[in-house]
Design an enzyme around this catalytic site. Structure first.
Site, PDB file in Angstrom:
ATOM      1  N   ALA A 241      -8.797   0.951  -7.490  1.00 44.21           N
ATOM      2  CA  ALA A 241      -8.114   0.912  -8.786  1.00 44.21           C
ATOM      3  C   ALA A 241      -8.825   0.017  -9.785  1.00 44.21           C
ATOM      4  CB  ALA A 241      -6.672   0.444  -8.584  1.00 44.21           C
TER       5      ALA A 241
ATOM      6  N   LYS B 258      -9.600   8.674   7.116  1.00 47.53           N
ATOM      7  CA  LYS B 258     -10.557   7.578   6.895  1.00 47.53           C
ATOM      8  C   LYS B 258      -9.844   6.236   6.901  1.00 47.53           C
ATOM      9  CE  LYS B 258      -9.317   6.607   2.523  1.00 47.53           C
ATOM     10  NZ  LYS B 258      -9.034   5.278   1.940  1.00 47.53           N
TER      11      LYS B 258
ATOM     12  N   ARG C 106       9.356   2.928 -11.137  1.00 47.76           N
ATOM     13  CA  ARG C 106      10.695   3.107 -10.569  1.00 47.76           C
ATOM     14  C   ARG C 106      11.644   2.001 -11.039  1.00 47.76           C
ATOM     15  NH1 ARG C 106      12.953   5.927  -6.458  1.00 47.76           N
ATOM     16  NH2 ARG C 106      10.941   6.814  -5.875  1.00 47.76           N
TER      17      ARG C 106
ATOM     18  N   LYS D 219      -2.763   9.174  -0.119  1.00 46.50           N
ATOM     19  CA  LYS D 219      -3.525   9.561   1.059  1.00 46.50           C
ATOM     20  C   LYS D 219      -2.726   9.267   2.316  1.00 46.50           C
ATOM     21  CE  LYS D 219      -7.778   8.253  -1.361  1.00 46.50           C
ATOM     22  NZ  LYS D 219      -8.947   7.349  -1.407  1.00 46.50           N
TER      23      LYS D 219
ATOM     24  N   ARG E 194      -7.495  -2.226   1.718  1.00 49.17           N
ATOM     25  CA  ARG E 194      -6.350  -2.836   2.406  1.00 49.17           C
ATOM     26  C   ARG E 194      -6.367  -2.498   3.890  1.00 49.17           C
ATOM     27  NH1 ARG E 194      -2.009  -0.140  -1.452  1.00 49.17           N
ATOM     28  NH2 ARG E 194      -3.583   1.491  -1.165  1.00 49.17           N
ATOM     29  N   ASN E 195      -6.769  -1.271   4.232  1.00 51.22           N
ATOM     30  CA  ASN E 195      -6.798  -0.861   5.632  1.00 51.22           C
ATOM     31  C   ASN E 195      -7.844  -1.651   6.408  1.00 51.22           C
ATOM     32  OD1 ASN E 195      -4.940   1.699   5.867  1.00 51.22           O
ATOM     33  ND2 ASN E 195      -6.046   1.910   3.946  1.00 51.22           N
TER      34      ASN E 195
END
Length: 322
Positions: A136, A187, A32, A104, A251-252
């Protein structure tokens, strides 16, 4: 030679670009921010998102959206909560193109998943979703990874499966887009809860119980929306759940652990499970679906419950059969 376009030059989009370029495709990677694209072209590396991995020559970073047009497939690799705005801005160009969602979650405003959002703006496209247990860095390094490629149209799904599979990236086809979407979204919520359990020092036994009961919630909601139970037991459900609930790369999970420890978390890091928990808790309440773990995560994230209050509330639930 086939050309694949990827909209989104974050870590996951870049990792996919690297894997597909190594497999012999020409890849257009759109950022972007044009300055970000220029930096990648000059450095042959995505320094800010995926440092230490060189971009193959077959990848063309660009800040010009029109460069995506005409590709054999366009992968939308961006945070879920930015997808609606992206489609609103570019739907006239994208409508009818082969679009594959690589995000997601559930859109907070509409309550739709990725393919539902795509169809709402690009009705002439047959959208697919690429989801499952993956990081990743693993994909970029060429480590073996298996994902689900879900598309309602079987023929389109098979063509995309063949196009996007690589020697190290194995794709399994499904026509259950609802199950694949909900597995990937839910999840993340359970991963936050798992992180809270670990951060609060409640132990691995508690985490195992939390994951198990959380998976039961995932299945209940997915079934209510017409998904197939087998999908939730596959890569896009159980497989992804195990990975994100047990790895520091998630990260979650890290976000949940910070909550459990009472520590701040970097607000610049996208945590899809936080917004998903809020959206799903509302859906579950409206439809009368019992989802106590998700409800407590939404309350903790929203600041209406402390970690201690949420733990006490879950442990005080009536005993019942499994």
């Amino acid at each position: 030679m086939t050309r694949i376009a990827i909209a989104g030059a974050g870590a996951f989009g870049t990792g996919l670009a690297i894997a597909l370029a190594r497999a012999g495709h020409q890849v257009t990677l759109w950022a972007r921010d044009p300055a970000h694209a220029l930096h990648m072209r000059e450095r042959h590396e995505n320094v800010t998102r995926l440092p230490g991995v060189r971009l193959p020559e077959a990848i063309t970073p660009t800040g010009i959206f029109a460069d995506l047009v005409g590709a054999d497939a366009i992968l939308l690799a961006m945070p879920m909560q930015t997808l609606a705005g992206f489609l609103a801005e570019h739907h006239l160009t994208l409508n009818g193109a082969p679009l594959v969602a690589c995000c997601k979650g559930i859109d907070l405003r509409s309550g739709l998943g990725p393919t539902g959002l795509i169809l709402s703006r690009c009705p002439e496209s047959t959208p697919a979703i690429l989801t499952g247990p993956s990081f990743a860095t693993d994909i970029a390094r060429g480590l073996p990874t298996a994902l689900t490629l879900a598309c309602r149209d079987s023929a389109t799904g098979k063509a995309l499966q063949k196009l996007l599979s690589t020697p190290a990236l194995r794709l399994y086809q499904s026509t259950d887009t609802i199950g694949a979407e909900l597995g990937g979204a839910l999840k993340n919520v359970i991963a936050i809860a798992s992180g809270i359990v670990v951060g609060a020092g409640l132990g691995d036994s508690a985490r195992a119980a939390l994951m198990t009961r959380g998976f039961a919630e995932m299945v209940r909601l997915a079934q209510a929306f017409g998904a197939e139970t087998e999908t939730l037991s596959g890569l896009s459900g159980l497989g992804d759940l195990v990975l994100t609930c047990t790895s520091d790369q998630s990260r979650n999970f890290r976000y949940g652990r910070a909550l459990g420890q009472g520590k701040d978390f970097d607000t610049a890091i996208t945590v899809e499970g936080a917004t998903t928990a809020t959206a799903v808790a509302t859906i579950a309440k409206d439809r009368g679906i019992d989802m106590p773990v998700t409800t407590m995560v939404a309350a903790v994230v929203g600041g209406t419950y402390s970690v201690a209050d949420a733990t006490e509330a879950l442990l005080a639930r009536p005993l019942k059969e499994e």
